[in-house]
Design a protein around this motif. Structure first.
Motif, mmCIF file in Angstrom:
data_model
loop_
_atom_site.group_PDB
_atom_site.id
_atom_site.type_symbol
_atom_site.label_atom_id
_atom_site.label_comp_id
_atom_site.label_asym_id
_atom_site.label_seq_id
_atom_site.Cartn_x
_atom_site.Cartn_y
_atom_site.Cartn_z
ATOM 1 N N TRP A 1 0.832 -1.200 0.000
ATOM 2 C CA TRP A 1 0.000 0.000 0.000
ATOM 3 C C TRP A 1 0.873 1.260 0.000
ATOM 4 N N ASP A 2 1.829 1.278 -0.872
ATOM 5 C CA ASP A 2 2.694 2.452 -0.982
ATOM 6 C C ASP A 2 3.088 2.646 -2.444
ATOM 7 N N GLY A 3 3.174 3.914 -2.876
ATOM 8 C CA GLY A 3 3.536 4.215 -4.252
ATOM 9 C C GLY A 3 2.361 4.583 -5.125
ATOM 10 N N PHE A 4 1.190 4.868 -4.524
ATOM 11 C CA PHE A 4 0.020 5.254 -5.302
ATOM 12 C C PHE A 4 0.304 6.531 -6.099
ATOM 13 N N PHE A 5 -0.118 6.551 -7.336
ATOM 14 C CA PHE A 5 0.009 7.714 -8.239
ATOM 15 C C PHE A 5 1.467 8.113 -8.500
#
Length: 519
Positions: free
Chosen positions: A130-134
């Motif tokens: 859950w890291d690196g969105f967009f």
């Protein structure tokens, strides 16, 4: 009513303002908390800096090669009839554009969050990231964005595998839904388990599940989804006789198939050798050579097999034999010696031919391009081949030939999970869509061709009318429509008929005689 309308308008404005605010916040976060967006902190005029630059260039070159493979997928549409070619190419194109956007928005974060492979991917666990969105915040970094580009083109290849299996009879909207789910959830989550530091990669057997370039993550997952999609969708009209025996439905342009195979084979060098992610990893010479040897072996065995069985040199099966070899070597390419690559390729051709018979003849599943036989069957074989032929010279991966069976056990577990994961998702997605919005076009659309009904144009338009394959002119399409319109207008004026909707034709017709009311 005005009060209600005003409230609705205010709610709409509030939602839009919230979305705009969130967008600005994400954009601001990406700028303020960026990692290294211009590369100044990564590159330096030193040996280390030069090494970074070389590895960057190699990985980006690999991404460009893999992206070009989409053209190869499109050319394989030569297996299909010309009236459906545009629809198939539209699927391939949407996969590489809309699918890429979905992977950018959240697929990449779910797949590699917590892996810490590059900056900005710090949060996640062994089941999901859950890291690196967009690509915002600390993931707005030259290393992370380079890594995203390489992984994105893999995602778009996975989703396109199904296009050939459901060709000539699937609606467009359900395909878009499938494409988004594949790039956003199905592929990334399993990919996290193997490539993102997830639980499969850390199994206490051998070196954990090893899938160097995607036998399980790409081909098994995509191939099993293709199998379920084709099974739920049902065969094309005319594919099977009443006694269940299959009929061959010839493609319209076999030149395209050969060209597509060459393009895919060339792009596969980026697919496999590019997966080293480093030009300084000299094992890439072994990876590239193994890739070619397996493809050549798969094609060669099909040359002699089809010649012996039919008396003819079946070039289409030879092409699929080459593709089968490429799929099968994708996982073991870095871990095996060249002689093992040849064995893997030879067996892949035989496995592909056997899978075609099993899927088409025994299971009665219509797969126009042979996607299940090429990708699913040989994705499974390639994963198992790691546990058999890995010689221990790279990555600490040792197979049966070294006297250890632990790696094979890890590979069996990883492959079984891939099959179960894809099959469960496939059944859920396709059966739900089938029972709600429907996934198959009407009989009329299938008969006339998807191109004109869904995309508004044939794939091969000419100035006046159509030209048949033999060269003779066919009836002009506009003239045919005018005649049909005049006929329906005359029928509509007939009081003895009524307007009804035909599910078979997919339109309204004046066909059923009205029954007289009893006095």
């Amino acid at each position: 009513m005005k009060c209600v309308s005003n409230k609705i308008n205010k709610m709409k404005i509030s939602v839009w303002l919230l979305l705009i605010t969130l967008g600005i916040s994400v954009l601001g976060l990406g700028i303020v908390e960026a990692g290294d967006p211009n590369g100044a902190a990564t590159y330096s005029d030193s040996i280390i800096g030069l090494k970074y630059a070389i590895n960057f260039t190699w990985t980006l070159l690999g991404a460009f090669l893999v992206f070009s493979m989409q053209a190869g997928f499109a050319f394989l549409g030569g297996f299909l009839r010309q009236k459906n070619m545009l629809g198939y190419m539209a699927h391939c194109f949407i996969d590489s554009t809309l699918g890429a956007i979905v992977f950018y928005l959240f697929g990449f974060a779910l797949m590699f969050g917590g892996s810490k492979l590059v900056p900005g991917l710090d949060f996640g666990n062994s089941f999901i990231g859950w890291d690196g969105f967009f690509l915002s915040g600390r993931s707005y970094d030259v290393q992370t964005i380079m890594f995203w580009l390489f992984q994105m083109v893999f995602a778009t290849k996975t989703v396109s595998i199904i296009a050939g299996a459901v060709a000539e009879r699937m609606k467009f909207v359900p395909y878009i839904i499938y494409s988004c789910l594949m790039c956003g959830l199905i592929y990334p989550i399993y990919g996290h388990w193997v490539w993102g530091g997830g639980w499969l990669s850390t199994l206490p057997f051998g070196a954990g599940v090893k899938d160097f370039a995607g036998c399980a993550c790409v081909h098994t997952v995509g191939g099993i989804m293709a199998f379920v999609g084709a099974w739920v969708l049902g065969p094309r009209k005319g594919k099977y006789n009443p006694d269940g025996t299959p009929n061959a439905i010839p493609g319209h342009n076999l030149v395209y198939v050969v060209i597509g195979t060459f393009i895919l084979a060339f792009g596969w060098f980026g697919f496999n050798a590019g997966s080293t992610l480093a030009a300084t990893d000299l094992r890439m010479s072994v990876v590239a050579s193994n890739t070619f040897i397996a493809a050549a072996a798969g094609a060669s065995i099909m040359l002699f097999l089809t010649w012996a069985m039919t008396g003819y040199v079946d070039l289409l099966f030879i092409c699929n034999g080459a593709l089968a070899g490429l799929v099968a070597i994708t996982a073991p390419c870095a871990y095996v010696a060249p002689w093992a690559a040849a064995v893997i390729g030879l067996l892949s051709g035989l496995i592909m031919r056997g899978a075609v018979w099993l899927v088409e003849v025994k299971m009665k599943v219509d797969d126009p391009l042979g996607a299940v036989a090429v990708h699913a069957a040989n994705g499974i074989w390639g994963m198992l081949a790691v546990g058999i032929f890995a010689d221990g010279t790279y990555g600490g991966v040792s197979g049966l030939i070294t006297g250890s069976g632990w790696q094979l056990l890890a590979q069996v577990i990883g492959t079984s999970v891939a099959i179960g994961w894809a099959f469960a998702w496939g059944v859920a997605v396709f059966f739900i869509m089938k029972s709600t919005i429907g996934i198959r076009v009407s009989d009329l659309v299938e008969s006339d061709g998807i191109d004109t009904h869904i995309h508004g144009s044939p794939c091969y338009p000419v100035e006046e009318g159509y030209i048949a394959s033999g060269g003779e002119a066919m009836i002009d399409l506009n003239q045919e429509r005018e005649q049909l319109s005049l006929l329906e207008e005359a029928m509509s004026k007939d009081a003895g008929r009524e307007k009804i909707y035909s599910d078979k034709l997919g339109r309204w017709v004046y066909a059923r005689l009205k029954t007289e009311k009893k006095r």
